[in-house]
Design a protein around this motif. Structure first.
Motif, short mmCIF file in Angstrom:
data_model
loop_
_atom_site.label_atom_id
_atom_site.label_comp_id
_atom_site.label_asym_id
_atom_site.label_seq_id
_atom_site.Cartn_x
_atom_site.Cartn_y
_atom_site.Cartn_z
N UNK A 1 39.87 30.84 46.67
CA UNK A 1 39.17 31.87 45.91
C UNK A 1 37.66 31.77 46.01
N UNK A 2 37.12 30.57 45.98
CA UNK A 2 35.67 30.38 45.95
C UNK A 2 34.98 30.88 47.22
N UNK A 3 35.71 30.95 48.33
CA UNK A 3 35.07 31.34 49.59
C UNK A 3 35.59 32.65 50.18
N UNK A 4 36.72 33.18 49.65
CA UNK A 4 37.20 34.47 50.16
C UNK A 4 36.99 35.59 49.14
N UNK A 5 36.75 35.23 47.90
CA UNK A 5 36.46 36.23 46.87
C UNK A 5 34.97 36.14 46.49
N UNK A 6 34.30 37.26 46.30
CA UNK A 6 34.83 38.63 46.28
C UNK A 6 34.82 39.31 47.64
N UNK A 7 34.61 38.57 48.71
CA UNK A 7 34.43 39.16 50.03
C UNK A 7 35.72 39.82 50.54
N UNK A 8 36.77 39.03 50.72
CA UNK A 8 38.05 39.57 51.17
C UNK A 8 39.18 38.94 50.36
N UNK A 9 39.05 39.08 49.06
CA UNK A 9 40.07 38.61 48.14
C UNK A 9 41.32 39.49 48.29
N UNK A 10 42.49 38.89 48.15
CA UNK A 10 43.73 39.66 48.22
C UNK A 10 43.99 40.28 46.86
N UNK A 11 43.60 41.54 46.71
CA UNK A 11 43.73 42.22 45.43
C UNK A 11 45.14 42.79 45.22
N UNK A 12 45.83 43.10 46.30
CA UNK A 12 47.10 43.81 46.21
C UNK A 12 48.33 42.95 46.49
#
Length: 502
Positions: free
Chosen positions: A233-244
Protein backbone atom coordinates in the motif's frame (compact mmCIF):
# COMPACT_ATOMS: atom_id res chain seq x y z
CA UNK A 1 -8.55 11.21 -46.50
CA UNK A 2 -12.01 11.06 -44.96
CA UNK A 3 -14.81 12.98 -46.68
CA UNK A 4 -18.24 13.28 -45.08
CA UNK A 5 -21.18 12.82 -47.42
CA UNK A 6 -24.51 14.44 -46.65
CA UNK A 7 -25.92 11.05 -45.62
CA UNK A 8 -22.97 10.37 -43.33
CA UNK A 9 -23.35 13.83 -41.82
CA UNK A 10 -26.99 13.17 -41.08
CA UNK A 11 -26.09 9.86 -39.43
CA UNK A 12 -23.45 11.54 -37.31
CA UNK A 13 -25.88 14.23 -36.25
CA UNK A 14 -28.38 11.55 -35.30
CA UNK A 15 -25.77 9.85 -33.16
CA UNK A 16 -24.86 13.16 -31.59
CA UNK A 17 -28.48 13.58 -30.62
CA UNK A 18 -28.50 10.02 -29.30
CA UNK A 19 -25.52 10.80 -27.09
CA UNK A 20 -27.12 13.89 -25.64
CA UNK A 21 -24.75 16.47 -27.16
CA UNK A 22 -25.77 20.08 -26.83
CA UNK A 23 -27.35 22.23 -29.51
CA UNK A 24 -24.10 24.20 -29.60
CA UNK A 25 -22.20 21.04 -30.51
CA UNK A 26 -24.78 20.21 -33.17
CA UNK A 27 -24.14 23.59 -34.75
CA UNK A 28 -20.42 22.99 -34.71
CA UNK A 29 -20.88 19.75 -36.62
CA UNK A 30 -23.29 21.29 -39.09
CA UNK A 31 -20.73 23.98 -39.87
CA UNK A 32 -17.55 21.91 -39.74
CA UNK A 33 -18.20 18.26 -40.53
CA UNK A 34 -18.66 18.78 -44.27
CA UNK A 35 -14.95 19.68 -44.50
CA UNK A 36 -13.68 17.71 -41.51
CA UNK A 37 -11.15 14.99 -42.18
CA UNK A 38 -8.46 13.14 -40.33
CA UNK A 39 -5.43 11.24 -41.46
CA UNK A 40 -5.97 8.16 -39.33
CA UNK A 41 -2.87 6.51 -40.75
CA UNK A 42 -0.70 9.39 -39.57
CA UNK A 43 -2.42 9.42 -36.18
CA UNK A 44 -1.90 5.65 -35.87
CA UNK A 45 1.80 5.96 -36.64
CA UNK A 46 2.22 8.70 -34.05
CA UNK A 47 0.12 6.85 -31.45
CA UNK A 48 2.47 3.85 -31.69
CA UNK A 49 5.61 5.99 -31.80
CA UNK A 50 4.70 7.45 -28.42
CA UNK A 51 5.69 4.18 -26.75
CA UNK A 52 9.28 4.66 -27.91
CA UNK A 53 9.37 7.83 -25.86
CA UNK A 54 8.32 5.83 -22.78
CA UNK A 55 10.96 3.14 -23.13
CA UNK A 56 13.19 2.29 -20.21
CA UNK A 57 16.46 0.44 -20.59
CA UNK A 58 18.93 0.06 -23.46
CA UNK A 59 17.42 1.69 -26.54
CA UNK A 60 17.75 -0.10 -29.90
CA UNK A 61 19.51 1.31 -32.98
CA UNK A 62 16.16 1.89 -34.73
CA UNK A 63 14.83 4.12 -31.93
CA UNK A 64 12.81 6.84 -33.67
CA UNK A 65 12.36 9.35 -30.82
CA UNK A 66 15.94 10.52 -30.87
CA UNK A 67 15.98 12.85 -27.87
CA UNK A 68 15.67 9.83 -25.57
CA UNK A 69 18.75 7.87 -24.43
CA UNK A 70 19.46 4.74 -22.36
CA UNK A 71 18.15 4.81 -18.80
CA UNK A 72 17.77 2.64 -15.69
CA UNK A 73 20.34 0.09 -16.84
CA UNK A 74 20.81 -1.33 -13.34
CA UNK A 75 17.15 -1.97 -12.52
CA UNK A 76 16.79 -5.10 -10.41
CA UNK A 77 20.49 -5.49 -9.62
CA UNK A 78 19.90 -4.95 -5.90
CA UNK A 79 17.64 -8.03 -5.94
CA UNK A 80 19.97 -9.99 -8.23
CA UNK A 81 17.40 -10.01 -11.00
CA UNK A 82 17.48 -8.33 -14.41
CA UNK A 83 14.60 -5.86 -14.58
CA UNK A 84 16.02 -3.61 -17.29
CA UNK A 85 13.47 -2.52 -19.89
CA UNK A 86 9.75 -1.97 -19.95
CA UNK A 87 7.88 1.33 -20.03
CA UNK A 88 7.58 4.31 -17.73
CA UNK A 89 3.85 4.61 -17.18
CA UNK A 90 3.39 8.34 -17.65
CA UNK A 91 5.37 11.55 -17.09
CA UNK A 92 7.40 10.09 -14.24
CA UNK A 93 10.24 7.55 -14.10
CA UNK A 94 8.59 4.66 -12.26
CA UNK A 95 7.80 1.28 -13.78
CA UNK A 96 4.39 0.40 -12.31
CA UNK A 97 3.57 -3.22 -13.13
CA UNK A 98 -0.22 -3.05 -12.89
CA UNK A 99 -0.86 -0.38 -15.55
CA UNK A 100 2.09 -1.65 -17.60
CA UNK A 101 0.51 -5.10 -17.85
CA UNK A 102 -2.88 -3.62 -18.81
CA UNK A 103 -1.18 -1.44 -21.42
CA UNK A 104 0.41 -4.57 -22.86
CA UNK A 105 -2.89 -6.44 -22.95
CA UNK A 106 -4.57 -3.58 -24.81
CA UNK A 107 -1.71 -3.17 -27.28
CA UNK A 108 -1.92 -6.89 -27.98
CA UNK A 109 -5.73 -6.79 -28.31
CA UNK A 110 -5.37 -3.87 -30.72
CA UNK A 111 -3.11 -5.96 -32.94
CA UNK A 112 -5.30 -9.08 -32.64
CA UNK A 113 -8.53 -7.25 -33.43
CA UNK A 114 -7.38 -4.59 -35.89
CA UNK A 115 -3.86 -5.51 -36.98
CA UNK A 116 -5.07 -6.29 -40.50
CA UNK A 117 -5.80 -2.57 -40.94
CA UNK A 118 -2.42 -1.35 -39.69
CA UNK A 119 -0.50 -1.76 -42.93
CA UNK A 120 3.16 -0.91 -42.53
CA UNK A 121 2.56 0.05 -38.88
CA UNK A 122 1.90 -3.55 -37.89
CA UNK A 123 5.62 -4.15 -37.43
CA UNK A 124 5.91 -1.13 -35.12
CA UNK A 125 2.83 -2.22 -33.18
CA UNK A 126 4.33 -5.66 -32.62
CA UNK A 127 7.58 -4.02 -31.50
CA UNK A 128 5.65 -1.98 -28.93
CA UNK A 129 4.10 -5.16 -27.56
CA UNK A 130 7.42 -7.00 -27.49
CA UNK A 131 9.20 -4.22 -25.61
CA UNK A 132 6.66 -4.75 -22.86
CA UNK A 133 6.57 -8.55 -22.91
CA UNK A 134 10.35 -8.88 -22.88
CA UNK A 135 10.20 -7.00 -19.60
CA UNK A 136 7.21 -8.91 -18.22
CA UNK A 137 9.05 -12.18 -18.83
CA UNK A 138 11.85 -10.84 -16.64
CA UNK A 139 9.39 -9.92 -13.89
CA UNK A 140 8.04 -13.48 -13.81
CA UNK A 141 11.30 -15.40 -14.03
CA UNK A 142 11.04 -16.79 -10.47
CA UNK A 143 8.24 -19.21 -9.47
CA UNK A 144 5.48 -17.84 -7.22
CA UNK A 145 6.95 -14.35 -7.58
CA UNK A 146 6.15 -11.35 -9.75
CA UNK A 147 8.24 -8.19 -9.59
CA UNK A 148 5.56 -5.54 -9.81
CA UNK A 149 7.36 -2.21 -9.51
CA UNK A 150 10.75 -0.61 -9.92
CA UNK A 151 11.41 2.76 -8.30
CA UNK A 152 10.31 4.54 -5.15
CA UNK A 153 7.36 6.68 -6.33
CA UNK A 154 7.39 8.96 -3.30
CA UNK A 155 11.03 9.88 -3.93
CA UNK A 156 10.51 10.10 -7.69
CA UNK A 157 7.51 12.40 -7.49
CA UNK A 158 9.37 15.10 -5.58
CA UNK A 159 11.98 15.25 -8.34
CA UNK A 160 11.80 16.64 -11.85
CA UNK A 161 14.60 14.94 -13.75
CA UNK A 162 15.22 13.08 -16.96
CA UNK A 163 15.09 9.27 -16.87
CA UNK A 164 18.69 9.36 -18.13
CA UNK A 165 19.71 11.24 -14.95
CA UNK A 166 17.74 9.37 -12.30
CA UNK A 167 19.39 9.35 -8.90
CA UNK A 168 16.32 8.40 -6.86
CA UNK A 169 16.10 4.88 -5.37
CA UNK A 170 15.32 2.14 -7.88
CA UNK A 171 13.78 -0.03 -5.19
CA UNK A 172 12.23 -3.29 -6.39
CA UNK A 173 8.85 -4.45 -5.11
CA UNK A 174 7.39 -7.92 -5.56
CA UNK A 175 4.43 -10.13 -4.75
CA UNK A 176 4.85 -13.67 -3.43
CA UNK A 177 2.66 -16.43 -1.99
CA UNK A 178 3.06 -14.77 1.42
CA UNK A 179 2.24 -11.30 0.06
CA UNK A 180 -0.08 -12.05 -2.86
CA UNK A 181 -1.27 -9.82 -5.64
CA UNK A 182 -3.84 -11.67 -7.74
CA UNK A 183 -4.76 -8.44 -9.54
CA UNK A 184 -1.36 -7.58 -10.97
CA UNK A 185 -0.39 -11.26 -11.45
CA UNK A 186 -3.58 -12.12 -13.35
CA UNK A 187 -3.24 -8.95 -15.46
CA UNK A 188 0.34 -9.96 -16.25
CA UNK A 189 -0.93 -13.40 -17.26
CA UNK A 190 -3.55 -11.75 -19.48
CA UNK A 191 -0.89 -9.59 -21.12
CA UNK A 192 1.41 -12.53 -21.82
CA UNK A 193 -1.46 -14.66 -23.14
CA UNK A 194 -2.77 -11.92 -25.41
CA UNK A 195 0.74 -11.20 -26.69
CA UNK A 196 1.26 -14.90 -27.43
CA UNK A 197 -1.51 -14.57 -30.03
CA UNK A 198 0.23 -11.56 -31.58
CA UNK A 199 3.39 -13.60 -32.22
CA UNK A 200 1.78 -16.95 -33.14
CA UNK A 201 2.77 -16.70 -36.81
CA UNK A 202 5.73 -14.31 -36.75
CA UNK A 203 7.71 -15.93 -33.88
CA UNK A 204 6.33 -19.30 -32.82
CA UNK A 205 8.95 -20.04 -30.17
CA UNK A 206 8.45 -16.66 -28.50
CA UNK A 207 4.68 -17.11 -28.63
CA UNK A 208 4.93 -20.48 -26.89
CA UNK A 209 7.19 -19.03 -24.20
CA UNK A 210 4.69 -16.24 -23.53
CA UNK A 211 1.78 -18.66 -23.25
CA UNK A 212 3.67 -21.10 -21.04
CA UNK A 213 4.62 -18.26 -18.69
CA UNK A 214 1.08 -16.88 -18.72
CA UNK A 215 -0.33 -20.23 -17.60
CA UNK A 216 2.15 -20.46 -14.72
CA UNK A 217 1.58 -16.87 -13.58
CA UNK A 218 -2.19 -17.29 -13.69
CA UNK A 219 -1.96 -20.40 -11.52
CA UNK A 220 0.03 -18.36 -9.00
CA UNK A 221 -2.53 -15.54 -9.11
CA UNK A 222 -5.44 -17.90 -8.55
CA UNK A 223 -3.83 -20.09 -5.88
CA UNK A 224 -2.65 -17.24 -3.65
CA UNK A 225 -5.50 -14.76 -3.74
CA UNK A 226 -5.27 -11.21 -2.51
CA UNK A 227 -4.86 -7.60 -3.64
CA UNK A 228 -1.33 -6.33 -4.14
CA UNK A 229 -2.19 -3.00 -2.57
CA UNK A 230 -2.81 -4.71 0.76
CA UNK A 231 0.86 -5.60 1.19
CA UNK A 232 2.37 -2.80 -0.92
CA UNK A 233 0.00 0.00 0.00
CA UNK A 234 2.72 2.51 0.89
CA UNK A 235 4.24 2.42 -2.60
CA UNK A 236 1.32 1.59 -4.93
CA UNK A 237 -1.31 3.80 -3.32
CA UNK A 238 -2.56 6.32 -4.25
CA UNK A 239 -0.78 5.87 -7.58
CA UNK A 240 -2.16 2.51 -8.78
CA UNK A 241 -4.02 1.18 -5.79
CA UNK A 242 -6.44 -1.67 -6.53
CA UNK A 243 -9.73 0.06 -5.79
CA UNK A 244 -12.02 -2.52 -7.40
CA UNK A 245 -10.60 -5.79 -6.10
CA UNK A 246 -8.64 -8.58 -7.75
CA UNK A 247 -11.64 -10.70 -8.77
CA UNK A 248 -12.11 -9.11 -12.18
CA UNK A 249 -8.46 -9.69 -13.11
CA UNK A 250 -8.84 -13.43 -12.42
CA UNK A 251 -11.75 -13.66 -14.88
CA UNK A 252 -9.90 -11.42 -17.34
CA UNK A 253 -6.80 -13.59 -17.17
CA UNK A 254 -8.83 -16.77 -17.65
CA UNK A 255 -10.60 -15.26 -20.66
CA UNK A 256 -7.33 -14.41 -22.36
CA UNK A 257 -5.79 -17.77 -21.54
CA UNK A 258 -8.74 -19.48 -23.19
CA UNK A 259 -8.43 -17.28 -26.24
CA UNK A 260 -4.70 -18.02 -26.50
CA UNK A 261 -4.65 -21.70 -25.60
CA UNK A 262 -8.13 -22.87 -26.72
CA UNK A 263 -8.14 -24.90 -23.51
CA UNK A 264 -11.78 -25.29 -22.46
CA UNK A 265 -10.83 -25.54 -18.80
CA UNK A 266 -10.60 -21.75 -18.72
CA UNK A 267 -14.20 -21.49 -19.89
CA UNK A 268 -15.11 -23.90 -17.11
CA UNK A 269 -13.20 -21.66 -14.70
CA UNK A 270 -15.20 -18.62 -15.83
CA UNK A 271 -18.50 -20.50 -15.60
CA UNK A 272 -17.67 -21.88 -12.15
CA UNK A 273 -16.21 -18.70 -10.67
CA UNK A 274 -18.11 -16.03 -12.57
CA UNK A 275 -20.69 -15.20 -9.91
CA UNK A 276 -18.19 -15.55 -7.09
CA UNK A 277 -15.78 -13.17 -8.81
CA UNK A 278 -18.44 -10.59 -9.66
CA UNK A 279 -19.04 -11.24 -13.34
CA UNK A 280 -22.49 -9.69 -13.02
CA UNK A 281 -21.10 -6.36 -11.78
CA UNK A 282 -22.12 -4.17 -14.67
CA UNK A 283 -19.86 -1.22 -13.96
CA UNK A 284 -19.79 1.15 -16.90
CA UNK A 285 -16.05 1.68 -17.05
CA UNK A 286 -13.02 -0.14 -18.34
CA UNK A 287 -9.36 0.49 -17.55
CA UNK A 288 -6.30 -0.62 -15.66
CA UNK A 289 -8.28 -1.11 -12.42
CA UNK A 290 -11.65 -2.45 -13.57
CA UNK A 291 -11.90 -5.11 -16.28
CA UNK A 292 -15.56 -6.17 -16.04
CA UNK A 293 -16.72 -4.48 -19.25
CA UNK A 294 -13.74 -5.85 -21.14
CA UNK A 295 -14.38 -9.36 -19.82
CA UNK A 296 -18.00 -9.22 -20.92
CA UNK A 297 -17.16 -8.05 -24.43
CA UNK A 298 -14.29 -10.51 -24.86
CA UNK A 299 -16.15 -13.55 -23.47
CA UNK A 300 -19.40 -12.76 -25.29
CA UNK A 301 -17.60 -13.33 -28.59
CA UNK A 302 -17.53 -17.06 -27.80
CA UNK A 303 -21.31 -17.05 -27.58
CA UNK A 304 -21.90 -14.74 -30.53
CA UNK A 305 -19.85 -16.92 -32.84
CA UNK A 306 -21.73 -20.00 -31.70
CA UNK A 307 -18.81 -21.64 -29.92
CA UNK A 308 -20.01 -21.70 -26.30
CA UNK A 309 -23.77 -21.37 -25.87
CA UNK A 310 -23.52 -21.41 -22.08
CA UNK A 311 -21.85 -17.97 -22.16
CA UNK A 312 -25.03 -16.23 -23.30
CA UNK A 313 -25.20 -14.45 -19.95
CA UNK A 314 -22.02 -12.54 -20.84
CA UNK A 315 -23.62 -11.27 -24.01
CA UNK A 316 -26.35 -9.85 -21.78
CA UNK A 317 -23.76 -8.23 -19.54
CA UNK A 318 -22.01 -6.73 -22.55
CA UNK A 319 -25.32 -5.43 -23.90
CA UNK A 320 -26.10 -3.83 -20.54
CA UNK A 321 -22.71 -2.09 -20.64
CA UNK A 322 -23.36 -0.76 -24.13
CA UNK A 323 -26.75 0.55 -23.06
CA UNK A 324 -25.17 2.56 -20.23
CA UNK A 325 -23.38 4.54 -22.94
CA UNK A 326 -26.64 5.67 -24.54
CA UNK A 327 -28.15 8.56 -22.56
CA UNK A 328 -31.65 8.25 -23.98
CA UNK A 329 -32.11 4.77 -22.51
CA UNK A 330 -33.31 4.13 -18.98
CA UNK A 331 -29.95 2.56 -18.07
CA UNK A 332 -27.81 5.53 -19.06
CA UNK A 333 -25.10 6.42 -16.58
CA UNK A 334 -22.08 7.75 -18.45
CA UNK A 335 -21.93 11.57 -18.55
CA UNK A 336 -20.80 13.54 -21.59
CA UNK A 337 -19.44 17.04 -21.95
CA UNK A 338 -21.50 19.51 -23.96
CA UNK A 339 -18.98 18.94 -26.74
CA UNK A 340 -19.82 15.24 -26.85
CA UNK A 341 -16.87 13.68 -24.99
CA UNK A 342 -17.31 10.83 -22.53
CA UNK A 343 -16.44 12.32 -19.18
CA UNK A 344 -15.78 10.68 -15.83
CA UNK A 345 -14.74 12.86 -12.87
CA UNK A 346 -11.15 12.46 -11.74
CA UNK A 347 -7.84 12.68 -13.51
CA UNK A 348 -6.74 11.50 -16.92
CA UNK A 349 -10.22 11.30 -18.42
CA UNK A 350 -8.94 10.25 -21.85
CA UNK A 351 -8.14 6.82 -20.44
CA UNK A 352 -11.89 6.20 -20.24
CA UNK A 353 -12.52 7.67 -23.69
CA UNK A 354 -9.98 5.53 -25.52
CA UNK A 355 -10.73 2.29 -23.65
CA UNK A 356 -14.50 2.58 -24.12
CA UNK A 357 -14.07 3.55 -27.78
CA UNK A 358 -12.03 0.41 -28.32
CA UNK A 359 -14.70 -1.77 -26.70
CA UNK A 360 -17.40 -0.19 -28.86
CA UNK A 361 -15.46 -1.12 -31.98
CA UNK A 362 -14.54 -4.62 -30.81
CA UNK A 363 -18.14 -5.38 -29.85
CA UNK A 364 -19.37 -3.94 -33.14
CA UNK A 365 -17.11 -6.45 -34.88
CA UNK A 366 -18.43 -9.37 -32.86
CA UNK A 367 -22.04 -8.33 -33.43
CA UNK A 368 -21.44 -7.77 -37.12
CA UNK A 369 -19.83 -11.16 -37.66
CA UNK A 370 -22.81 -12.86 -36.03
CA UNK A 371 -25.49 -10.59 -37.57
CA UNK A 372 -26.76 -9.51 -34.16
CA UNK A 373 -27.52 -6.24 -32.43
CA UNK A 374 -28.08 -4.80 -28.96
CA UNK A 375 -31.55 -4.12 -27.64
CA UNK A 376 -31.62 -1.20 -25.20
CA UNK A 377 -35.16 -0.90 -23.86
CA UNK A 378 -37.16 0.00 -26.99
CA UNK A 379 -34.09 0.98 -29.04
CA UNK A 380 -32.20 -1.33 -31.39
CA UNK A 381 -28.46 -0.59 -31.49
CA UNK A 382 -26.55 -1.84 -34.54
CA UNK A 383 -22.80 -2.29 -35.13
CA UNK A 384 -22.87 0.86 -37.28
CA UNK A 385 -24.26 2.81 -34.32
CA UNK A 386 -21.41 1.66 -32.10
CA UNK A 387 -18.80 2.52 -34.73
CA UNK A 388 -20.29 5.99 -35.20
CA UNK A 389 -20.22 6.53 -31.45
CA UNK A 390 -16.56 5.47 -31.26
CA UNK A 391 -15.66 7.68 -34.21
CA UNK A 392 -17.08 10.75 -32.50
CA UNK A 393 -14.81 10.12 -29.53
CA UNK A 394 -11.72 9.50 -31.66
CA UNK A 395 -12.38 12.57 -33.79
CA UNK A 396 -12.84 14.68 -30.68
CA UNK A 397 -9.36 13.60 -29.55
CA UNK A 398 -7.91 14.50 -32.93
CA UNK A 399 -9.35 18.02 -32.97
CA UNK A 400 -13.10 17.99 -33.63
CA UNK A 401 -13.95 19.69 -30.36
CA UNK A 402 -15.06 23.13 -29.14
CA UNK A 403 -11.49 24.45 -28.68
CA UNK A 404 -10.24 22.95 -31.97
CA UNK A 405 -7.28 21.35 -30.21
CA UNK A 406 -5.76 17.99 -31.04
CA UNK A 407 -5.14 16.14 -27.80
CA UNK A 408 -2.49 14.06 -29.55
CA UNK A 409 0.92 15.73 -29.37
CA UNK A 410 2.37 16.22 -32.84
CA UNK A 411 -0.89 15.65 -34.72
CA UNK A 412 -2.55 18.60 -36.43
CA UNK A 413 -1.65 22.27 -36.25
CA UNK A 414 -2.68 22.86 -32.63
CA UNK A 415 -1.80 20.44 -29.85
CA UNK A 416 -0.56 20.62 -26.23
CA UNK A 417 2.93 22.12 -25.88
CA UNK A 418 3.36 22.04 -22.08
CA UNK A 419 2.67 18.43 -21.23
CA UNK A 420 3.41 17.08 -17.75
CA UNK A 421 6.33 14.87 -18.72
CA UNK A 422 9.87 15.01 -17.38
CA UNK A 423 11.79 13.86 -20.43
CA UNK A 424 9.79 16.06 -22.78
CA UNK A 425 10.08 19.20 -20.66
CA UNK A 426 13.79 19.02 -19.74
CA UNK A 427 16.54 19.66 -22.30
CA UNK A 428 17.67 16.42 -23.92
CA UNK A 429 21.00 14.80 -23.19
CA UNK A 430 22.01 15.83 -26.70
CA UNK A 431 21.45 19.51 -25.93
CA UNK A 432 22.51 19.39 -22.28
CA UNK A 433 24.97 16.50 -21.72
CA UNK A 434 25.73 17.34 -18.09
CA UNK A 435 23.68 15.85 -15.27
CA UNK A 436 20.53 17.67 -14.12
CA UNK A 437 19.79 16.71 -10.54
CA UNK A 438 16.48 16.29 -8.76
CA UNK A 439 15.85 19.88 -7.71
CA UNK A 440 17.71 21.49 -10.61
CA UNK A 441 14.92 20.31 -12.87
CA UNK A 442 12.38 22.51 -11.10
CA UNK A 443 13.32 25.50 -13.25
CA UNK A 444 12.16 23.58 -16.31
CA UNK A 445 8.98 22.41 -14.61
CA UNK A 446 7.97 26.03 -13.92
CA UNK A 447 9.33 27.42 -17.19
CA UNK A 448 6.95 29.48 -19.32
CA UNK A 449 8.54 28.01 -22.44
CA UNK A 450 7.00 25.07 -24.33
CA UNK A 451 8.55 21.64 -23.85
CA UNK A 452 11.75 21.44 -25.92
CA UNK A 453 11.23 17.78 -26.86
CA UNK A 454 8.07 16.77 -28.71
CA UNK A 455 6.71 13.48 -27.37
CA UNK A 456 5.09 12.52 -30.66
CA UNK A 457 1.79 10.70 -30.33
CA UNK A 458 1.23 11.31 -26.62
CA UNK A 459 -2.44 11.68 -25.66
CA UNK A 460 -2.86 13.95 -22.65
CA UNK A 461 -5.44 13.60 -19.88
CA UNK A 462 -7.80 15.91 -21.75
CA UNK A 463 -10.28 18.70 -21.15
CA UNK A 464 -12.52 19.32 -18.16
CA UNK A 465 -16.26 18.74 -18.06
CA UNK A 466 -16.76 22.09 -19.83
CA UNK A 467 -14.51 21.07 -22.75
CA UNK A 468 -11.81 23.47 -21.58
CA UNK A 469 -8.13 22.57 -21.49
CA UNK A 470 -5.34 24.27 -19.54
CA UNK A 471 -2.06 23.66 -21.33
CA UNK A 472 0.38 23.82 -18.43
CA UNK A 473 2.71 21.32 -16.77
CA UNK A 474 1.52 21.59 -13.16
CA UNK A 475 -2.01 20.67 -14.25
CA UNK A 476 -1.12 16.96 -14.43
CA UNK A 477 -4.74 15.77 -14.38
CA UNK A 478 -5.20 17.33 -17.80
CA UNK A 479 -1.71 17.52 -19.27
CA UNK A 480 -0.06 14.20 -18.37
CA UNK A 481 0.08 11.41 -20.98
CA UNK A 482 -0.02 7.73 -20.03
CA UNK A 483 0.65 4.45 -21.82
CA UNK A 484 -2.82 3.13 -20.99
CA UNK A 485 -4.47 6.09 -22.72
CA UNK A 486 -2.63 5.34 -25.95
CA UNK A 487 -2.81 1.55 -25.98
CA UNK A 488 -6.52 1.10 -26.81
CA UNK A 489 -6.42 4.04 -29.21
CA UNK A 490 -3.95 2.10 -31.35
CA UNK A 491 -6.71 -0.35 -32.21
CA UNK A 492 -9.36 2.31 -32.73
CA UNK A 493 -7.16 4.32 -35.09
CA UNK A 494 -6.27 1.16 -37.00
CA UNK A 495 -9.95 0.45 -37.58
CA UNK A 496 -10.68 3.90 -38.99
CA UNK A 497 -7.48 3.86 -41.01
CA UNK A 498 -8.74 0.67 -42.62
CA UNK A 499 -12.22 2.10 -43.19
CA UNK A 500 -11.75 5.56 -44.72
CA UNK A 501 -15.28 5.40 -46.08
CA UNK A 502 -16.82 5.20 -42.62
Amino acid sequence: MFHTTQLQLQCLLAVLFMFGASAHWHSIYRNEMSSSHHDYGDALSKCIMFFEGQRSGKLPPNQRIKWRRDSALSDGSAQNVDLVGGYYDAGDNIKFGFPLAFTTTMLAWSVIEFGSFMGSELQNARASVRWATDYLLKTTVHPDTVYVQVGDPNADHVCWERPEDMDTPRTVYKITKDNPGSDVAAETAAALAAASIVFQTSDTAYSQLLLKTAIRVFQFADKYRGAYSDSLKAVVCPFYCDFDGYQDELLWGAAWLHKASKNHSYITYIQTNGKILGADENINEFGWDNKHAGINVLVSKEFLLGKVSSLETYKGYADDFICTLLPQTTSAHVPFTSGGLIYKPGGSNMQHVTAISFLLLAYANYLGHSSQHVQCANMEVTPATLRSAAKLQVDYILGDNPVKLSYMVGYGQHFPKYIHHRGSSLPSVIEHPSHISCKEGSQYFFSVNPNPNVLVGAIVGGPDMNDQYQDNRPNFRQSEPTTYINAPLVGALAFFHGHPEF
